[in-house]
Design an enzyme around this catalytic site. Structure first.
Site, PDB file in Angstrom:
ATOM      1  N   ASP A  13       0.854  -1.180   0.000  1.00  0.00           N
ATOM      2  CA  ASP A  13       0.000   0.000   0.000  1.00  0.00           C
ATOM      3  C   ASP A  13       0.893   1.234   0.000  1.00  0.00           C
ATOM      4  O   ASP A  13       1.800   1.345   0.838  1.00  0.00           O
ATOM      5  CB  ASP A  13      -0.897  -0.005   1.243  1.00  0.00           C
ATOM      6  CG  ASP A  13      -1.927   1.095   1.213  1.00  0.00           C
ATOM      7  OD1 ASP A  13      -2.885   0.978   0.431  1.00  0.00           O
ATOM      8  OD2 ASP A  13      -1.770   2.071   1.970  1.00  0.00           O
ATOM      9  N   ASN A  21      -2.778  12.102  -4.112  1.00  0.00           N
ATOM     10  CA  ASN A  21      -3.742  12.451  -5.155  1.00  0.00           C
ATOM     11  C   ASN A  21      -4.347  13.828  -4.923  1.00  0.00           C
ATOM     12  O   ASN A  21      -4.501  14.616  -5.856  1.00  0.00           O
ATOM     13  CB  ASN A  21      -4.868  11.420  -5.219  1.00  0.00           C
ATOM     14  CG  ASN A  21      -4.586  10.306  -6.178  1.00  0.00           C
ATOM     15  OD1 ASN A  21      -3.819  10.448  -7.117  1.00  0.00           O
ATOM     16  ND2 ASN A  21      -5.214   9.167  -5.952  1.00  0.00           N
ATOM     17  N   ASP A  30      -1.539   8.651 -10.641  1.00  0.00           N
ATOM     18  CA  ASP A  30      -1.468   7.495 -11.539  1.00  0.00           C
ATOM     19  C   ASP A  30      -0.024   7.221 -11.955  1.00  0.00           C
ATOM     20  O   ASP A  30       0.407   6.058 -12.016  1.00  0.00           O
ATOM     21  CB  ASP A  30      -2.328   7.723 -12.781  1.00  0.00           C
ATOM     22  CG  ASP A  30      -3.816   7.651 -12.487  1.00  0.00           C
ATOM     23  OD1 ASP A  30      -4.204   7.177 -11.391  1.00  0.00           O
ATOM     24  OD2 ASP A  30      -4.592   8.080 -13.362  1.00  0.00           O
ATOM     25  N   GLU A  57      -4.830   1.898  -4.417  1.00  0.00           N
ATOM     26  CA  GLU A  57      -3.387   2.117  -4.398  1.00  0.00           C
ATOM     27  C   GLU A  57      -2.638   0.905  -3.870  1.00  0.00           C
ATOM     28  O   GLU A  57      -1.467   0.990  -3.545  1.00  0.00           O
ATOM     29  CB  GLU A  57      -3.023   3.346  -3.564  1.00  0.00           C
ATOM     30  CG  GLU A  57      -3.187   3.194  -2.069  1.00  0.00           C
ATOM     31  CD  GLU A  57      -4.596   3.430  -1.547  1.00  0.00           C
ATOM     32  OE1 GLU A  57      -4.736   3.489  -0.323  1.00  0.00           O
ATOM     33  OE2 GLU A  57      -5.541   3.552  -2.330  1.00  0.00           O
TER      34      GLU A  57
END
Length: 155
Positions: A13, A21, A30, A57
């Site tokens: 993770d 983000n 991304d 993620e």
């Protein structure tokens, strides 16, 4: 599992990815996820291992014929490689302002005399180890106790 050899699962993770983000935008997020996935795949190395995206993620790797010690080594190699990218992430205070990853590791030892079923038990153990890594400060690898499991009849 059919051969009786250990199988390991890694759950990775990216630390505080939602904040990454929010601060830098989804396009950058991304790109960061792709860069982390590239490093994760490179750390895993073997053709027989599977690496895939698991959730927003999270990334995962299934490592057949890999004991807990070997899986922890792979996970640590991946964690270090992601940190070595030095991707700025100003909201990741535990990670020193760069993108880092927490990884949970679990290993299923064999199907003989086990009481838990693969893959559910393996996934739960890896997820628990990942949660522990986050609770202990992130940017780390944590491993669960090895599981003695039985093979699901559907597999």
């Amino acid at each position: 599992m059919r051969t009786g050899s250990p199988t390991s699962l890694l759950l990775l993770d990216l630390d505080h990815f939602k904040w990454l983000n929010d601060v830098y935008g989804h396009a950058v997020g991304d790109d960061c996820l792709r860069a982390a996935a590239h490093e994760f795949r490179a750390a895993v190395r073997r053709e027989i291992d599977d690496v895939f995206r698991y959730g927003g993620e999270e990334l995962a790797a299934i490592l057949p014929h890999t004991d807990l010690e070997g899986a922890v080594q792979v996970a640590e190699r991946a964690r270090q490689a992601i940190a070595a990218l030095r991707v700025p992430h100003r909201e990741n205070h535990e990670g020193g302002g760069i993108m880092t990853a927490s990884i949970g590791v679990a290993t299923a030892l064999s199907r003989d005399d086990g009481t838990q079923h693969v893959p559910a038990a393996l996934l739960k153990a890896a997820d628990t180890a990942l949660y522990k890594a986050k609770q202990l400060g992130r940017n780390r690898v944590e491993a669960g106790l090895p599981l003695r499991v039985v093979l699901d009849p559907a597999i």
